[in-house]
Every structure is written in structure tokens, then in C-alpha cells.
Scaffold this active site. Structure first.
Site, PDB file in Angstrom:
ATOM      1  N   ASP A  75       2.141  27.994  11.932  1.00  0.00           N
ATOM      2  CA  ASP A  75       2.018  26.555  11.692  1.00  0.00           C
ATOM      3  C   ASP A  75       1.756  26.356  10.197  1.00  0.00           C
ATOM      4  O   ASP A  75       0.649  25.995   9.785  1.00  0.00           O
ATOM      5  CB  ASP A  75       0.856  26.011  12.548  1.00  0.00           C
ATOM      6  N   CYS A 100       5.005  20.636  10.155  1.00  0.00           N
ATOM      7  CA  CYS A 100       4.833  19.224   9.817  1.00  0.00           C
ATOM      8  C   CYS A 100       5.975  18.796   8.889  1.00  0.00           C
ATOM      9  O   CYS A 100       5.957  17.685   8.366  1.00  0.00           O
ATOM     10  CB  CYS A 100       3.471  18.975   9.182  1.00  0.00           C
ATOM     11  N   CYS A 146       0.808  -1.231   0.000  1.00  0.00           N
ATOM     12  CA  CYS A 146       0.000   0.000   0.000  1.00  0.00           C
ATOM     13  C   CYS A 146       0.833   1.269   0.000  1.00  0.00           C
ATOM     14  O   CYS A 146       0.410   2.275  -0.557  1.00  0.00           O
ATOM     15  CB  CYS A 146      -1.015  -0.033   1.132  1.00  0.00           C
ATOM     16  N   GLU A 178      -5.623  32.891   7.749  1.00  0.00           N
ATOM     17  CA  GLU A 178      -5.657  31.610   7.044  1.00  0.00           C
ATOM     18  C   GLU A 178      -6.227  31.853   5.639  1.00  0.00           C
ATOM     19  O   GLU A 178      -7.082  32.699   5.440  1.00  0.00           O
ATOM     20  CB  GLU A 178      -6.553  30.658   7.874  1.00  0.00           C
TER      21      GLU A 178
HETATM   22  N1  SAH Z   1      -2.822  25.682  12.649  1.00  0.00           N
HETATM   23  C1  SAH Z   1      -3.825  24.824  12.110  1.00  0.00           C
HETATM   24  C2  SAH Z   1      -3.607  24.474  10.636  1.00  0.00           C
HETATM   25  C3  SAH Z   1      -2.220  24.075  10.249  1.00  0.00           C
HETATM   26  S1  SAH Z   1      -2.082  23.362   8.613  1.00  0.00           S
HETATM   27  C4  SAH Z   1      -3.985  23.575  12.943  1.00  0.00           C
HETATM   28  O1  SAH Z   1      -3.128  23.227  13.748  1.00  0.00           O
HETATM   29  O2  SAH Z   1      -5.016  22.901  12.802  1.00  0.00           O
HETATM   30  C5  SAH Z   1      -1.610  24.702   7.632  1.00  0.00           C
HETATM   31  C6  SAH Z   1      -2.734  25.651   7.284  1.00  0.00           C
HETATM   32  O3  SAH Z   1      -2.174  26.659   6.463  1.00  0.00           O
HETATM   33  C7  SAH Z   1      -3.881  25.047   6.481  1.00  0.00           C
HETATM   34  O4  SAH Z   1      -5.093  25.318   7.138  1.00  0.00           O
HETATM   35  C8  SAH Z   1      -3.831  25.780   5.127  1.00  0.00           C
HETATM   36  O5  SAH Z   1      -5.105  26.028   4.571  1.00  0.00           O
HETATM   37  C9  SAH Z   1      -3.153  27.075   5.526  1.00  0.00           C
HETATM   38  N2  SAH Z   1      -2.453  27.799   4.456  1.00  0.00           N
HETATM   39  C10 SAH Z   1      -1.781  27.294   3.397  1.00  0.00           C
HETATM   40  N3  SAH Z   1      -1.212  28.275   2.672  1.00  0.00           N
HETATM   41  C11 SAH Z   1      -1.510  29.435   3.291  1.00  0.00           C
HETATM   42  C12 SAH Z   1      -1.198  30.802   3.031  1.00  0.00           C
HETATM   43  N4  SAH Z   1      -0.452  31.149   1.986  1.00  0.00           N
HETATM   44  N5  SAH Z   1      -1.668  31.733   3.888  1.00  0.00           N
HETATM   45  C13 SAH Z   1      -2.439  31.394   4.952  1.00  0.00           C
HETATM   46  N6  SAH Z   1      -2.760  30.108   5.247  1.00  0.00           N
HETATM   47  C14 SAH Z   1      -2.312  29.145   4.438  1.00  0.00           C
END
Ligand code: SAH
Length: 479
Positions: free
Chosen positions: A379, A406, A78, A331
Site C-alpha cells: 500500500d 491511493c 478553497c 514502514e
Molecule cells: N498501509 C497503511 C499506510 C499506507 S500510506 C494504511 O493503510 O494505513 C503509505 C505508507 O507508506 C505511509 O505510512 C508512509 O510513511 C510509508 N512509506 C513511504 N515511503 C516509504 C518507503 N520508502 N518505505 C516504507 N514505507 C514508506
């Protein structure tokens, strides 16, 4: 030059980013799935790739002490669990060593802590299954084999609770009964592409998202009725339409077939409203530990204005709202921002605001307006942040920055940039969010204090909208 089907013997020297063993052969490299360092192997060349060859183990002369029998029969086919043949403690050691090596390469001197193991093995609160047909025309459900259109049929996956597999199997049976055709990627025919399941670990609520190639779903009534009857924990069923020729699972068009279109879950004592397309951390219990670590590192104060950048549905900022004066979340995903606003109301939090915008653009405007933030928590997605964001962040001069990632490799790259602006980071804390995979989650604290080095020239980072595209593109390619 090696030929297909040729046999080669040797010792695996390392594991690559995809979890494959590396077997050097002269100047060439053979990548061997499910092989571990120091193992003596004989492999058969099965494929040529840009970086070298793929070899399949035909004989294992000296197995590693870290080798274990994978607990899942699909481990080798997988591709979802690249490290399942490795003892759990060895997986954690490997993840840490890999990040230590990357920090060394970036010439960053910081203490990289042991990886905190995941509290549970069946830890994922989201699963995506794809559908196809086998040679006999029987509908199969599972995952796509790596870089192929073939489905590896999986009836039980150990990464999530058995109840989710039961729902997928019911859907498979209903497809047969109601003559719902799986989508054929090559022929571009058929209806059902994927099913995404999300469930609240604390609430027990389940959200089923059917990803289809079109919105017309004649059997919908009978399908919904039968699925709900078999699985009463389902709170909502959504039809997501994805007409594009893409490997991205979800499309942008959604129709609610049953319930509200979302589920609720609890994280660090707060209630969260989760839709099918919003980001929500996959490993609930480990996520609580990670967030808590970020708050502890930030030493939040009642007078703080906290920026929650890349905030998703607002989880990080809302869980910290009672400790600070104000939270501003930014976001890009409009659905996530809508969820974040609902989440603030649901938890009766009145000191949090959410803005739907590109985080870099938002920060640039904030820096140009000389806004004040005492603490920034970012994040970003796997690609990391951007030079524009980091430059604007440094200009805002928050006393503390917590960086959750991540992908620690892009995080290290960004930490290096922030160091050039005088933000010092001494430690990196690692969390195993995705056991059995090559991924690791990390958090670091940066404090204002160091000397701004000469490496970053003022004006070296794009400030105008016009410059931005080219600059960000160069940066993403590591130039
Ligand atoms: N802090 C949140 C999400 C982290 S994941 C948590 O812990 O649940 C990363 C996030 O960044 C996602 O929600 C994605 O939609 C957002 N993202 C991606 N590119 C972005 C950008 N250019 N500006 C703002 N947000 C963005």
C-alpha cells in the site's frame, strides 16, 4: 497567443487531473475550473501557466446535465473539492473513465470495476486548518488558496463533522484573547502555523496538534485549559514545532501539552493507537470496505506468511493477523512503527512483527536471503512502489500479491512491471475515499501464473545501493 483578460468562447472537451475543464484554443489549451465536458462556455483569461492558460467562466451558455449547485459556499475559492459542481454519480463515472483511459494507454487489459461510493459525505477523520489575518487585521482560519499565501476563511467544511469546525473556531477566538499571533509565511513572523485535528470515528476521541514556528508557548496553560473546557471530547493536545520554510505541515519536534499524545480508534474490530504524524486512512468506513476487499482477494490461509509493505501503524496486517500464521510489516516512519508495535500489544496479537526500514531495501535483503512470503500486501504512497521493490517482490515469488493504491495511475505503471515478471492481474476495484476530489483508491490482486516476458532483463533493475539512487530517480520521472 492569448492575452490576460481576453474573452474566449468554446466547448469543454474533457477534465484534467486537477478537475479543471479543458477548452482547446488552436494549439493551446485553456484550463477552466468548475467547467464540465460538453459545456459551452465563455471564459476570461486570468492567468498564464506553463501548460497554457487559466480561464474563469464568465458565461455558461449550455450547462452540462451533470452540473449541480455546489452544497458549499466555498467550493470555488478553497480548491479542496475540485468536483463539487458535478453530480455525485457523474464524479464516480469520471473517476472510472479516467482510470480506464490510463489502463488503455499502458496497454493493460484488465476489467476496471465501477467505483464503490463513499458510505458518507462527511467522511474525513482528519482536518488541517491554517491561520492568517484578513485586511482588517482579524484572525482567519481556513485553507490556503491554491498556489498562494492567502487564507480562504472557512467556518464550516462539509467533509468533516461540525464539531471539528467548532474546535477551530474556538482556537481562533482564543488566539485573539491570548494574543497568539498567526504565522505569516512571507514575513516569517508569528507563532501558530496550522492546527491538525484527528478524531476516532468509533471512539469519538479527538487529538489536537498545534503546529507552531517555535517551542516557546507562554500562553499554553490558559490555552489548554480553555480549549478543554469548551471541547471535553479532546483527549490530547500536542505542540508540533515546524521551523522550516516549507509547505509540509508537520515538523519533527513534538511536545505533549495534554494527555498521552495519541488517540485510539477502532477499525474492523481492532483498536488502533494513532499519533499526530502517523498515517491513518482518512475515510474510516470506506477503509474497512477496502481492506476487506483486499483480504477477500488474497484468500488468506492459516499457513500464510503475510508481508504488509508500507504498513503505516499496522492496520492492514493486524486486522488480518488472525487469518494467517505470521505478519511482517515494514514502514519507513519510525513513529508509525512504534504505533504499530503498540497496536499489536493492545490487540493481544503475538504473530505480527514490525520493521522500520525502506520497503524496497527490506525486500531486496529478503530476496537475497531467499525468505518465504506466501502473500504480499503493498500500500505505497502516491508515487507508487519502486523497480527495486517490484523486482525483489517477483524474486520472492509470493503466490498472491494485493496492491492497494491511493493513485491508480502509478499503480497501473507498477502492474505493468509486475506483469512482465509473470504476475497476472485481471481486475481493478475502485473505491471513492475522497468524494468531491479528483482522487480514487484502488485494489488489485496479482497471481503468479503468466509468462515472464523478455522485456525485463535480469539485472535490469538496480541491485546495489550504489545504482539505486540514479535508477529510482529515472523511474520516478517515468524514463
Ligand atoms: N498501509 C497503511 C499506510 C499506507 S500510506 C494504511 O493503510 O494505513 C503509505 C505508507 O507508506 C505511509 O505510512 C508512509 O510513511 C510509508 N512509506 C513511504 N515511503 C516509504 C518507503 N520508502 N518505505 C516504507 N514505507 C514508506
Amino acid at each position: 497567443m492569448l492575452k490576460l483578460q481576453q474573452r474566449v468562447q468554446g466547448v469543454i472537451t474533457a477534465i484534467d487531473a486537477h478537475g479543471r475543464g479543458i477548452l482547446p484554443y488552436g494549439k493551446e489549451r485553456i484550463f477552466v475550473p468548475a467547467a464540465l465536458p460538453d459545456e459551452q462556455v465563455e471564459v476570461t483569461i486570468v492567468k498564464m501557466i506553463k501548460e497554457g492558460y487559466i480561464g474563469a467562466i464568465t458565461r455558461l451558455t449550455h450547462p452540462s446535465q451533470d452540473r449541480v449547485e455546489p452544497p458549499c459556499p466555498h467550493a470555488h475559492s478553497c480548491g479542496g473539492c475540485q468536483l463539487m459542481h458535478m453530480a455525485p454519480a457523474a464524479q464516480l463515472r469520471w473517476k472510472q473513465q479516467r482510470i480506464i483511459a490510463a489502463a488503455k494507454k499502458e496497454k493493460l487489459s484488465l476489467r476496471i470495476h465501477d467505483v464503490v461510493p463513499s458510505p458518507a459525505a462527511a467522511c474525513r477523520n482528519k482536518v488541517i486548518a491554517s491561520f492568517g489575518k484578513d485586511r482588517n487585521g482579524m484572525i482567519t482560519a481556513g485553507l490556503y488558496e491554491e498556489s498562494s499565501h492567502r487564507i480562504v476563511a472557512i467556518d464550516r467544511c462539509l467533509l468533516h463533522p461540525a464539531s471539528c469546525d467548532a474546535i477551530i473556531q474556538t482556537i481562533r477566538t482564543l488566539m485573539k484573547e491570548l494574543r497568539i499571533e498567526p504565522f505569516d509565511v512571507r514575513k516569517r513572523q508569528g507563532f501558530l502555523r496550522h492546527v491538525q485535528l484527528r478524531w476516532g470515528v468509533r471512539s469519538g476521541e479527538i487529538l489536537v496538534t498545534l503546529v507552531a514556528s517555535e517551542s516557546r508557548f507562554p500562553a499554553r496553560k490558559r490555552f489548554v485549559q480553555a480549549l478543554l473546557q469548551a471541547h471535553p471530547a479532546i483527549r490530547s493536545i500536542v505542540l508540533n514545532v515546524n521551523r522550516r520554510d516549507t509547505s509540509i505541515v508537520l515538523g519533527s519536534e513534538e511536545h505533549i501539552l495534554y494527555g498521552s499524545g495519541w488517540i485510539c480508534d477502532e477499525l474492523l474490530g481492532r483498536q488502533f493507537h494513532i499519533s499526530s504524524s502517523s498515517f491513518y486512512q482518512i475515510n474510516h468506513d470506506q477503509c474497512e470496505r477496502l481492506y476487506q476487499k483486499a483480504y477477500d482477494l488474497l484468500e488468506l490461509k492459516k499457513s500464510d506468511r503475510l508481508l504488509d509493505a508500507y504498513c503505516g501503524i499496522g492496520t492492514i496486517g493486524l486486522c488480518a493477523a488472525s487469518q494467517v500464521k505470521e505478519v511482517i510489516g515494514v514502514e519507513l516512519n519510525a513513529q508509525a512503527i512504534a504505533d504499530a508495535r503498540i497496536n499489536a500489544k493492545r490487540n493481544k496479537i503475538t504473530n505480527a512483527r514490525f520493521i522500520c526500514e525502506d520497503a524496497s531495501r527490506f525486500l531486496l535483503a529478503a530476496a537475497n536471503q531467499h525468505q518465504r512470503y506466501d502473500a504480499v500486501l503493498l500500500d505505497p504512497p502516491r508515487e507508487g512502489s519502486t523497480p527495486m521493490f517490484l523486482d525483489a517482490c517477483a524474486r520472492l515469488q509470493p503466490a498472491r500479491i494485493a496492491y492497494i493504491s491511493c493513485n491508480p495511475l502509478t499503480q497501473l505503471r507498477d502492474l505493468k512491471i509486475l506483469a512482465q515478471y509473470g504476475y497476472v492481474c485481471d481486475e481493478l476495484f475502485l473505491y471513492d475515499m475522497f468524494p468531491m476530489s479528483t482522487h480514487t483508491e484502488s485494489v488489485a490482486l496479482l497471481k503468479k501464473g503468466g509468462q515472464r516476458t523478455t522485456k525485463v532483463r535480469r539485472g535490469s533493475v538496480a541491485r546495489t545501493q550504489k545504482d539505486r539512487g540514479a535508477h529510482e530517480k529515472r523511474y520516478r520521472h517515468g524514463k
